[in-house]
Design an enzyme around this catalytic site. Structure first.
Site: not given
Ligand code: GLU
Length: 519
Positions: A262-264, A267
């Site tokens: 995921s994008k998380r 990040d």
């Protein structure tokens, strides 16, 4: 059946930036198309108007341009099977929905959202299907007069697919083999909504794949649950003979732990999940991209190609796009998810960087210098790149051993090249190289050395050499390391004559006097 020309498509929905998993899907489609001398189509699936994000389509196109993935046909590429943007194909879908209603495989349903919600509250695990549809408000449960009067009154409706229960549906998948499910678990999917006169993903996707003569549907595993319905839809239209072959690619998994990337994760761990930087038009949030992080497109492509496929024993991991086209084998793709190893991504970038030609370094280096607020001429940049190239790949450490520098990004070059453009201001007395090469007598030696250098008229590598070599011989001195301390500040950098010639007489002497004064 005659052999059909291979035609594949990449069909993103413009709901945001292209995820790195989508890039891999497009890449596999590209490799497959090239390998078979086929066509790759770029289709925009924008029938879900509620999720449309402005700029997403342009972003996706720019990403592929940067990555070097070329399409043969589609939005912005042209072709004779368009339009390739689904929102421009309403007439086609309307006509096809009618076909299914006419042949009895689809029906009109008038249940309002409120009625459906009430049902879901009432009945646990409610599903609109053969067991419930006759208790609902649709053209199967109501009389023709009732339906017609509703239509005349302008009532909104959806068209649902009529799934017959109790049938085994087989999805032949080139990666997963025969995937079987029972039709009883499927619901009567909505194919079309009168409210916005648009089909849903399922109908538009099938109709377009058929009309665009797609032979292979290569897409992410998340679409596998839709495949049985798609098989039924092909049959309902009478197109089973030309139904595309399916290949559902393995998921991209988190670098650590379980589950989908995921994008998380990006990040948290500091890596991009998008090819280019993305500026969210609504929230203003900026998400990092591989391009802006300093990745080379070839490295990204190579890295992604190996997430779910590999060329097998005896093949180098570093492959050009042409080599991948030759070696790629769709049927050898993994069924299991592929862990997204972002450390490996940086390794690939390193591999591609060190293989670059000098002239390829210069534009990236120029950008880096600008970011650092350095004005340099093209000639200076080319010079530095020429001098540093070898050091980047390999350098000899103090003990004479060969070492490789860990340059993964062009930005890693800055600490290795800063001294070309900025004089050292502080000297680290604790630094091993400085300590070893700057003793009590050094300042005196360097002062004399500077005097000799000031007499050099032709301050080029050859010119300096001609004056300095005999002097060094005569004095029995080895000024090189101390000279390096003066000009670089540490045990780093290219040949000293080269460096001095690059800096010029004035700067060379000024750095020397500064070191003599300071140290
Ligand atoms: N529009 C779908 C997507 O966004 C396409 C799925 C498919 O390839 O069938 O990925």
């Amino acid at each position: 059946m005659t052999e059909r020309k291979v035609r594949v498509r990449f069909a993103p929905s413009p709901t945001g930036p292209l995820h790195i998993g989508g890039v891999r899907t497009a890449l596999y489609n590209y490799l497959f198309a090239r390998q078979h001398g086929g066509d790759l189509i770029f289709r925009i699936e924008d029938t879900d108007s509620g999720r449309f994000v402005p700029g997403a389509e342009e972003y996706i196109l720019e990403s592929f341009k940067w990555l070097g993935i070329k399409f043969d046909e589609g939005v912005s590429f042209g072709g004779d099977k368009g339009p390739y943007r689904q929102s421009e194909r309403r007439d086609i879908y309307r006509e096809h929905v009618k076909q299914l209603i006419d042949n009895g495989t689809a029906y009109l349903a008038f249940d309002t959202p409120e009625e459906l919600d009430a049902k879901r509250k009432d009945v646990e695990n409610f599903q609109y299907d053969a067991s419930t549809r006759l208790a609902m408000r649709n053209s199967l449960s109501m009389s023709e007069e009732e339906v017609n009067s509703l239509l005349e009154s302008g009532a909104q409706y959806v068209v649902r697919f009529k799934v017959e229960p109790g049938e085994e549906i087989h999805v032949g998948d080139l990666i997963r083999g025969d995937v079987m499910i029972n039709s009883s678990i499927l619901d009567d999917k909505v194919l079309y909504k009168s409210a916005d006169d648009l089909p849903t993903y399922h109908l538009a996707n099938i109709v377009d794949d058929h009309l665009m003569e797609v032979t292979h549907v290569i897409r992410g595993e998340e679409w596998l649950p839709s495949a049985p319905l798609h098989v039924l839809l092909y049959r309902a239209f009478g197109w089973s003979d030309t139904q595309p072959q399916f290949a559902h690619l393995p998921l991209l998994l988190k670098p650590v732990g379980n589950g989908k990337l995921s994008k998380r994760d990006g990040d948290k761990l500091g890596f991009p999940v998008f090819p280019l930087e993305w500026h969210d038009p609504k929230s203003g949030e900026v998400s990092s991209g591989y391009r802006e992080k300093g990745y080379l497109p070839e490295a990204v492509i190579n890295f992604l190609a190996l997430l779910g496929w590999n060329p097998g024993e005896g093949h180098d991991e570093i492959m050009s796009l042409e080599e991948m086209v030759k070696l790629f084998d769709l049927t050898k793709c993994s069924k299991n998810g592929a862990k997204f190893d972002y450390v490996k991504a940086a390794w690939f970038n390193h591999q591609y960087l060190i293989r670059q030609k000098d002239e390829d370094w210069v534009p990236a280096f120029d950008k880096l210098l600008k970011e650092q607020g350095i004005e340099a001429t093209a000639k200076q940049e080319t010079e530095v790149v020429r001098m540093m190239k070898l050091k980047v790949v390999e350098y000899t450490d103090g003990e004479g051993g060969k070492k490789k520098r860990n340059i993964s990004f062009v930005s890693d070059l800055w600490p290795l090249t800063e001294f070309f453009f900025r004089a050292p201001k502080e000297f680290d007395r604790e630094d091993k190289f400085v300590r070893k090469n700057w003793t009590e007598t050094t300042a005196g030696e360097m002062t004399r050395f500077a005097e000799v250098l000031s007499t050099v008229e032709d301050f080029t590598v050859e010119g300096i050499k001609q004056v300095v070599d005999p002097w060094v011989e005569e004095q029995g001195l080895k000024p090189w390391n101390a000279w390096r301390v003066c000009l670089v500040g540490k045990g780093q950098g290219p040949d000293m004559y080269e460096l001095a010639a690059f800096l010029g007489k004035e700067e060379t002497l000024s750095r020397m006097y500064y070191a003599i004064k300071t140290l």
